[in-house]
Design a protein around this motif. Structure first.
Motif, PDB file in Angstrom:
ATOM      1  N   SER A   1       6.134   8.520 -10.915  1.00  0.00           N
ATOM      2  CA  SER A   1       6.439   7.470 -11.875  1.00  0.00           C
ATOM      3  C   SER A   1       7.625   6.628 -11.399  1.00  0.00           C
ATOM      4  CB  SER A   1       6.739   8.105 -13.239  1.00  0.00           C
ATOM      5  OG  SER A   1       7.078   7.099 -14.170  1.00  0.00           O
ATOM      6  N   LYS A   2       8.684   7.285 -10.951  1.00  0.00           N
ATOM      7  CA  LYS A   2       9.858   6.556 -10.463  1.00  0.00           C
ATOM      8  C   LYS A   2       9.537   5.828  -9.151  1.00  0.00           C
ATOM      9  CE  LYS A   2      13.303   9.557 -12.623  1.00  0.00           C
ATOM     10  NZ  LYS A   2      14.351  10.552 -12.382  1.00  0.00           N
ATOM     11  N   ALA A   3       8.737   6.456  -8.288  1.00  0.00           N
ATOM     12  CA  ALA A   3       8.354   5.813  -7.030  1.00  0.00           C
ATOM     13  C   ALA A   3       7.528   4.564  -7.320  1.00  0.00           C
ATOM     14  CB  ALA A   3       7.567   6.777  -6.149  1.00  0.00           C
TER      15      ALA A   3
ATOM     16  N   LEU B   1      15.591   4.684  -1.242  1.00  0.00           N
ATOM     17  CA  LEU B   1      15.265   5.668  -2.276  1.00  0.00           C
ATOM     18  C   LEU B   1      13.846   6.188  -2.105  1.00  0.00           C
ATOM     19  CD1 LEU B   1      16.778   3.938  -5.446  1.00  0.00           C
ATOM     20  CD2 LEU B   1      17.748   5.850  -4.161  1.00  0.00           C
ATOM     21  N   LEU B   2      12.925   5.282  -1.793  1.00  0.00           N
ATOM     22  CA  LEU B   2      11.536   5.705  -1.581  1.00  0.00           C
ATOM     23  C   LEU B   2      11.411   6.605  -0.359  1.00  0.00           C
ATOM     24  CD1 LEU B   2       9.787   2.355  -2.460  1.00  0.00           C
ATOM     25  CD2 LEU B   2       9.496   4.522  -3.685  1.00  0.00           C
TER      26      LEU B   2
ATOM     27  N   SER C   1      -0.312   7.244  -1.799  1.00  0.00           N
ATOM     28  CA  SER C   1      -0.732   6.024  -2.496  1.00  0.00           C
ATOM     29  C   SER C   1      -0.338   6.071  -3.955  1.00  0.00           C
ATOM     30  CB  SER C   1      -2.253   5.871  -2.403  1.00  0.00           C
ATOM     31  OG  SER C   1      -2.633   5.610  -1.083  1.00  0.00           O
ATOM     32  N   LEU C   2       0.130   4.940  -4.423  1.00  0.00           N
ATOM     33  CA  LEU C   2       0.494   4.752  -5.826  1.00  0.00           C
ATOM     34  C   LEU C   2      -0.119   3.425  -6.281  1.00  0.00           C
ATOM     35  CD1 LEU C   2       4.209   5.828  -5.439  1.00  0.00           C
ATOM     36  CD2 LEU C   2       2.449   7.109  -6.661  1.00  0.00           C
ATOM     37  N   PRO C   3      -0.211   3.193  -7.575  1.00  0.00           N
ATOM     38  CA  PRO C   3      -0.844   1.954  -8.048  1.00  0.00           C
ATOM     39  C   PRO C   3      -0.217   0.674  -7.491  1.00  0.00           C
ATOM     40  CG  PRO C   3      -0.596   3.479  -9.863  1.00  0.00           C
ATOM     41  CD  PRO C   3       0.121   4.086  -8.686  1.00  0.00           C
TER      42      PRO C   3
END
Length: 178
Positions: A18-20, A76-77, A95-97
């Protein structure tokens, strides 16, 4: 989704998807702002040529602030991706949205001392890697030699080839937003 910092010494960390994903959205918006700034600056430049210097200085200053923020979020990522990698050492892409966190291998960087290398190849009858311009064809050399540590080795004689240092490089971390 702003995350409040509990005390001034505690740095915001990305420790879940979520934070990423929030950071990827933030990077995307910052890049959009960079594009908006560039479009705005281009219009102003066409209208007021005599103020070109001031506009370019403004653009550079504004975009530098945004680039600094992008660097911060990418850092941060990277920290978050390292945590994910501890759980899955083979992780290449997460992978993220709103984007992807990617690790990609880089080829080793070869550092040459052209004079020493040419002398070595001449002395050792490695004519097939010497170009007519009397410089070493480095692509052919890479195909011919074996690498041991940071040394290039002649596979026929096991001799260290002078004038070459092979520098291994760490994986490259990239952030790609959609």
């Amino acid at each position: 989704m702003a995350v409040p910092i509990k005390n001034k010494d505690e740095r915001f960390k990305i420790d879940n998807d979520s934070k990423a994903n929030w950071a990827l959205r933030k990077i995307r918006k910052l890049k959009e702002k960079i594009n908006e700034n560039e479009e705005f600056a281009e219009k102003e430049i066409m209208i007021i040529e005599k103020e070109l210097s001031e506009i370019n200085q403004w653009l550079e200053k504004e975009n530098q602030k945004l680039e600094d923020q992008i660097d911060f979020f990418e850092g941060l990522l990277f920290d978050y991706a390292q945590i994910l990698r501890e759980d899955d050492p083979e992780l290449k892409t997460h992978s993220l949205p709103f984007g992807k966190l990617m690790f990609r291998k880089q080829r080793p960087k070869w550092k040459y001392d052209d004079n020493k290398l040419l002398d070595f190849c001449k002395e050792n009858n490695l004519d097939n890697v010497i170009q007519i311009k009397e410089r070493v064809n480095k692509n052919n050399l890479k195909k011919f030699v074996e690498v041991s540590g940071d040394k290039a080795i002649n596979p026929d004689t096991s001799e260290v080839i002078e004038g070459v240092k092979v520098i291994k490089r760490a994986e490259k971390f990239k952030v790609k937003t959609n």
